[in-house]
Design an enzyme around this catalytic site. Structure first.
Site, PDB file in Angstrom:
ATOM      1  N   ARG A  15       0.834  -1.210   0.000  1.00 41.74           N
ATOM      2  CA  ARG A  15       0.000   0.000   0.000  1.00 41.74           C
ATOM      3  C   ARG A  15       0.869   1.261   0.000  1.00 41.74           C
ATOM      4  O   ARG A  15       0.986   1.959  -1.006  1.00 41.74           O
ATOM      5  CB  ARG A  15      -0.955  -0.026   1.221  1.00 41.74           C
ATOM      6  CG  ARG A  15      -2.041   1.026   1.185  1.00 41.74           C
ATOM      7  CD  ARG A  15      -1.613   2.408   1.634  1.00 41.74           C
ATOM      8  NE  ARG A  15      -1.047   2.468   2.970  1.00 41.74           N
ATOM      9  CZ  ARG A  15      -0.482   3.555   3.472  1.00 41.74           C
ATOM     10  NH1 ARG A  15      -0.398   4.669   2.743  1.00 41.74           N
ATOM     11  NH2 ARG A  15       0.052   3.551   4.683  1.00 41.74           N
ATOM     12  N   ASP A  16       1.514   1.550   1.112  1.00 49.13           N
ATOM     13  CA  ASP A  16       2.312   2.783   1.209  1.00 49.13           C
ATOM     14  C   ASP A  16       3.444   2.737   0.194  1.00 49.13           C
ATOM     15  O   ASP A  16       3.802   3.753  -0.413  1.00 49.13           O
ATOM     16  CB  ASP A  16       2.882   2.908   2.632  1.00 49.13           C
ATOM     17  CG  ASP A  16       3.218   4.340   3.021  1.00 49.13           C
ATOM     18  OD1 ASP A  16       3.311   5.200   2.130  1.00 49.13           O
ATOM     19  OD2 ASP A  16       3.392   4.597   4.219  1.00 49.13           O
ATOM     20  N   HIS A 207       5.701   4.325  12.592  1.00 50.23           N
ATOM     21  CA  HIS A 207       5.618   4.290  11.117  1.00 50.23           C
ATOM     22  C   HIS A 207       6.560   5.375  10.591  1.00 50.23           C
ATOM     23  O   HIS A 207       6.165   6.513  10.364  1.00 50.23           O
ATOM     24  CB  HIS A 207       4.165   4.555  10.717  1.00 50.23           C
ATOM     25  CG  HIS A 207       3.901   4.599   9.244  1.00 50.23           C
ATOM     26  ND1 HIS A 207       3.223   3.596   8.571  1.00 50.23           N
ATOM     27  CD2 HIS A 207       4.187   5.523   8.305  1.00 50.23           C
ATOM     28  CE1 HIS A 207       3.105   3.919   7.296  1.00 50.23           C
ATOM     29  NE2 HIS A 207       3.682   5.083   7.101  1.00 50.23           N
ATOM     30  N   HIS A 209       9.204   6.952   7.914  1.00 46.35           N
ATOM     31  CA  HIS A 209       9.789   6.990   6.572  1.00 46.35           C
ATOM     32  C   HIS A 209      11.279   7.312   6.719  1.00 46.35           C
ATOM     33  O   HIS A 209      11.712   7.862   7.733  1.00 46.35           O
ATOM     34  CB  HIS A 209       9.049   8.010   5.702  1.00 46.35           C
ATOM     35  CG  HIS A 209       7.688   7.523   5.275  1.00 46.35           C
ATOM     36  ND1 HIS A 209       7.408   7.111   3.999  1.00 46.35           N
ATOM     37  CD2 HIS A 209       6.537   7.345   5.979  1.00 46.35           C
ATOM     38  CE1 HIS A 209       6.143   6.722   3.924  1.00 46.35           C
ATOM     39  NE2 HIS A 209       5.583   6.854   5.115  1.00 46.35           N
ATOM     40  N   CYS A 240       4.425   9.315   0.035  1.00 45.36           N
ATOM     41  CA  CYS A 240       3.026   9.729   0.027  1.00 45.36           C
ATOM     42  C   CYS A 240       2.842  10.759  -1.076  1.00 45.36           C
ATOM     43  O   CYS A 240       3.603  11.722  -1.166  1.00 45.36           O
ATOM     44  CB  CYS A 240       2.646  10.323   1.388  1.00 45.36           C
ATOM     45  SG  CYS A 240       1.006  11.050   1.400  1.00 45.36           S
ATOM     46  N   ASN A 249       9.157   4.060   3.240  1.00 42.28           N
ATOM     47  CA  ASN A 249       9.179   3.639   4.641  1.00 42.28           C
ATOM     48  C   ASN A 249      10.523   2.979   4.929  1.00 42.28           C
ATOM     49  O   ASN A 249      11.197   2.495   4.017  1.00 42.28           O
ATOM     50  CB  ASN A 249       8.093   2.586   4.898  1.00 42.28           C
ATOM     51  CG  ASN A 249       6.714   3.173   4.848  1.00 42.28           C
ATOM     52  OD1 ASN A 249       6.117   3.254   3.791  1.00 42.28           O
ATOM     53  ND2 ASN A 249       6.228   3.610   5.979  1.00 42.28           N
TER      54      ASN A 249
HETATM   55  P1  HMG Z   1     -13.007  14.662  -1.998  1.00 43.15           P
HETATM   56  O1  HMG Z   1     -12.766  15.020  -3.419  1.00 43.15           O
HETATM   57  O2  HMG Z   1     -13.125  15.759  -0.986  1.00 43.15           O
HETATM   58  O3  HMG Z   1     -14.222  13.632  -1.820  1.00 43.15           O
HETATM   59  O4  HMG Z   1     -11.808  13.688  -1.577  1.00 43.15           O
HETATM   60  P2  HMG Z   1     -15.763  13.780  -2.012  1.00 43.15           P
HETATM   61  O5  HMG Z   1     -16.396  13.081  -0.879  1.00 43.15           O
HETATM   62  O6  HMG Z   1     -16.141  15.214  -2.317  1.00 43.15           O
HETATM   63  O7  HMG Z   1     -15.997  12.890  -3.342  1.00 43.15           O
HETATM   64  C1  HMG Z   1     -15.495  13.301  -4.600  1.00 43.15           C
HETATM   65  C2  HMG Z   1     -15.570  12.104  -5.548  1.00 43.15           C
HETATM   66  O8  HMG Z   1     -14.743  11.043  -5.085  1.00 43.15           O
HETATM   67  C3  HMG Z   1     -16.959  11.510  -5.660  1.00 43.15           C
HETATM   68  O9  HMG Z   1     -17.062  10.964  -6.971  1.00 43.15           O
HETATM   69  C4  HMG Z   1     -16.937  10.388  -4.664  1.00 43.15           C
HETATM   70  O10 HMG Z   1     -17.875   9.379  -4.942  1.00 43.15           O
HETATM   71  C5  HMG Z   1     -15.522   9.861  -4.837  1.00 43.15           C
HETATM   72  P3  HMG Z   1     -17.902  11.695  -8.136  1.00 43.15           P
HETATM   73  O11 HMG Z   1     -19.305  11.771  -7.584  1.00 43.15           O
HETATM   74  O12 HMG Z   1     -17.254  13.053  -8.298  1.00 43.15           O
HETATM   75  O13 HMG Z   1     -17.704  10.778  -9.300  1.00 43.15           O
HETATM   76  N1  HMG Z   1     -15.025   9.205  -3.626  1.00 43.15           N
HETATM   77  C6  HMG Z   1     -14.496   7.976  -3.596  1.00 43.15           C
HETATM   78  N2  HMG Z   1     -14.265   7.070  -4.571  1.00 43.15           N
HETATM   79  C7  HMG Z   1     -13.725   5.894  -4.203  1.00 43.15           C
HETATM   80  N3  HMG Z   1     -13.370   5.599  -2.917  1.00 43.15           N
HETATM   81  C8  HMG Z   1     -13.581   6.494  -1.936  1.00 43.15           C
HETATM   82  C9  HMG Z   1     -14.156   7.731  -2.263  1.00 43.15           C
HETATM   83  N4  HMG Z   1     -14.495   8.812  -1.544  1.00 43.15           N
HETATM   84  C10 HMG Z   1     -15.025   9.703  -2.380  1.00 43.15           C
HETATM   85  N5  HMG Z   1     -13.226   6.176  -0.685  1.00 43.15           N
HETATM   86  C11 HMG Z   1     -10.978  11.846  -0.273  1.00 43.15           C
HETATM   87  C12 HMG Z   1     -11.736  13.146  -0.258  1.00 43.15           C
HETATM   88  C13 HMG Z   1     -10.638  11.481   1.164  1.00 43.15           C
HETATM   89  C14 HMG Z   1     -11.822  10.769  -0.936  1.00 43.15           C
HETATM   90  C15 HMG Z   1      -9.660  12.059  -1.093  1.00 43.15           C
HETATM   91  O14 HMG Z   1      -9.012  13.168  -0.592  1.00 43.15           O
HETATM   92  C16 HMG Z   1      -8.741  10.884  -1.035  1.00 43.15           C
HETATM   93  O15 HMG Z   1      -9.049   9.803  -1.554  1.00 43.15           O
HETATM   94  N6  HMG Z   1      -7.560  11.059  -0.385  1.00 43.15           N
HETATM   95  C17 HMG Z   1      -6.621   9.962  -0.195  1.00 43.15           C
HETATM   96  C18 HMG Z   1      -5.212  10.460  -0.258  1.00 43.15           C
HETATM   97  C19 HMG Z   1      -4.282   9.317  -0.006  1.00 43.15           C
HETATM   98  O16 HMG Z   1      -4.600   8.157  -0.241  1.00 43.15           O
HETATM   99  N7  HMG Z   1      -3.064   9.616   0.505  1.00 43.15           N
HETATM  100  C20 HMG Z   1      -2.101   8.600   0.790  1.00 43.15           C
HETATM  101  C21 HMG Z   1      -2.478   7.747   1.955  1.00 43.15           C
HETATM  102  S1  HMG Z   1      -2.120   8.501   3.526  1.00 43.15           S
HETATM  103  C22 HMG Z   1      -0.441   8.165   3.781  1.00 43.15           C
HETATM  104  O17 HMG Z   1       0.223   7.663   2.903  1.00 43.15           O
HETATM  105  C23 HMG Z   1       0.168   8.435   5.132  1.00 43.15           C
HETATM  106  C24 HMG Z   1       0.332   7.159   5.951  1.00 43.15           C
HETATM  107  O18 HMG Z   1       1.186   6.250   5.293  1.00 43.15           O
HETATM  108  C25 HMG Z   1       0.935   7.506   7.315  1.00 43.15           C
HETATM  109  C26 HMG Z   1       2.199   8.372   7.224  1.00 43.15           C
HETATM  110  O19 HMG Z   1       3.140   8.018   6.513  1.00 43.15           O
HETATM  111  O20 HMG Z   1       2.179   9.390   7.918  1.00 43.15           O
HETATM  112  C27 HMG Z   1      -0.994   6.461   6.199  1.00 43.15           C
HETATM  113 MG    MG Z   2       3.366   6.323   5.296  1.00 40.48          MG
END
Ligand code: HMG
Ligand code: MG
Length: 301
Positions: A15-16, A207, A209, A240, A249
């Site tokens: 995933r990450d 966690h 990096h 990310c 990581n």
């Molecule tokens: P948004 O644009 O504000 O969402 O994004 P929305 O609720 O307004 O929806 C917009 C559109 O997205 C809609 O579709 C929804 O249906 C769809 P439309 O009607 O326009 O066709 N939608 C989805 N589709 C599929 N799956 C979903 C989903 N939700 C809405 N779950 C949202 C908000 C949170 C969805 C967006 O910002 C997002 O997906 N962000 C994820 C970013 C991400 O994955 N970042 C990396 C992971 S975090 C990380 O790596 C850190 C970590 O490792 C820890 C660390 O290292 O610190 C965990």
């Molecule tokens: Mg991470």
């Protein structure tokens, strides 16, 4: 507090590690990676992410990946879910453990999830309620626990508040993310100790990096805080998409080398992880980024 005799590794490479790769990776490759890691003895393999494919295209095949894996008995396969929609998709695909992700920095929260810290908790409430109704375990992440790419320093107190809130909402474990790998050992230890005043260390994970080569030192500095769960990624994969400049990581095999040398048991076969690191690097057209994979080069296909 003394050092632990055993440590649980949470493998986040599929995933990450893969979410930030620029070129499309076939679902079959992701599935094979998850299976190799479970076969190597990793008891928790974070498999994919049910986020918006518009935000993270690489995770657009989450359903295909989660439904495609051969599950090893006793192994957990958590997935990331940012909101109720993500949880519903994950449950539909057979998830029984998910992770929500919050941040200790407002700017990062906005950039990563288009929501303030407060709004992200509003999203988590119905998600966690539905997960509990369905018997799905929920883990929590706190990003930017040692610094933010946009805001710089982040006070440990704020990390502790976000972690405590996730715990109170029902997260069984809170993983403290040094998202951009900017921390150093004494800072890391101080932050974890501060959080542990609010959330017992048995419910915390690290966690880190490895952007600046500090991750192993940071983990070592935290080994006597009572935290016994560490997130790692095979081959040091990762980054990310919303944390510019963040590298992967800490590598699973680098952590294994250190823990093996300290006599701390993980139940993981390091040679099998090194082989997986070489295999996935080959699939991505890269060299493994970790020092241990380079030193212990096992070219098994
Ligand atoms: P948004 O644009 O504000 O969402 O994004 P929305 O609720 O307004 O929806 C917009 C559109 O997205 C809609 O579709 C929804 O249906 C769809 P439309 O009607 O326009 O066709 N939608 C989805 N589709 C599929 N799956 C979903 C989903 N939700 C809405 N779950 C949202 C908000 C949170 C969805 C967006 O910002 C997002 O997906 N962000 C994820 C970013 C991400 O994955 N970042 C990396 C992971 S975090 C990380 O790596 C850190 C970590 O490792 C820890 C660390 O290292 O610190 C965990
Ligand atoms: Mg991470």
């Amino acid at each position: 507090m003394s050092r632990p005799e055993t440590v649980t590794l949470v493998e986040v490479g599929p995933r990450d590690g893969l979410q930030n790769e620029p070129h499309p990776i076939p679902a079959a490759t992701k599935i094979a990676l998850v299976e190799r890691l479970a076969d190597a003895g990793l008891g928790v393999v974070e498999t994919t992410s049910f986020v918006s494919a518009r935000w993270v295209p690489q995770m657009g095949d989450a359903t295909e990946v989660l439904t495609g894996i051969r599950r090893r008995p006793g192994v957990r396969y958590p997935v990331l879910t940012p909101n109720l929609k993500g949880l519903e998709r994950a449950i539909e695909a057979g998830a029984d453990e998910v992770a929500v992700f919050a941040a200790a920095s407002e700017t990062f929260s906005q950039r990563n999830t288009n929501a303030s810290i407060e709004e992200s908790f509003e999203r988590f409430a119905p998600l966690i309620q539905r997960a509990q109704e369905d018997g799905v375990a929920v883990r929590g992440y706190v990003s930017c626990a040692l610094g933010c790419p946009y805001e710089g320093a982040v006070p440990p107190q704020r990390v502790a508040e976000v972690a405590e809130r996730l715990r109170r909402m029902g997260c069984f474990e809170i993983s403290l993310g040094d998202t951009i790998g900017c921390g150093t050992p004494l800072e890391a230890r101080r932050m974890v100790a501060r959080v542990a005043e609010r959330v017992p260390p048995e419910h915390l994970a690290l966690h880190f990096h490895d952007t600046r080569g500090q991750a192993l030192a940071n983990l070592f500095a935290c080994l006597d805080t009572g935290v016994t769960t560490i997130d790692t990624a095979v081959g040091g994969l990762g980054g990310c998409p919303y944390a510019p400049g963040a590298a992967g990581n800490v590598a699973t095999e680098d952590v294994l080398y250190m823990l093996d040398g300290m006599g701390i048991d993980t139940g993981v076969d390091r040679a099998a992880v090194v082989a997986a690191a070489h295999w996935i690097a080959g699939e991505l057209g890269q060299q493994p980024r970790s020092r241990v994979a380079a030193a212990e080069s096992t070219c098994s296909a």
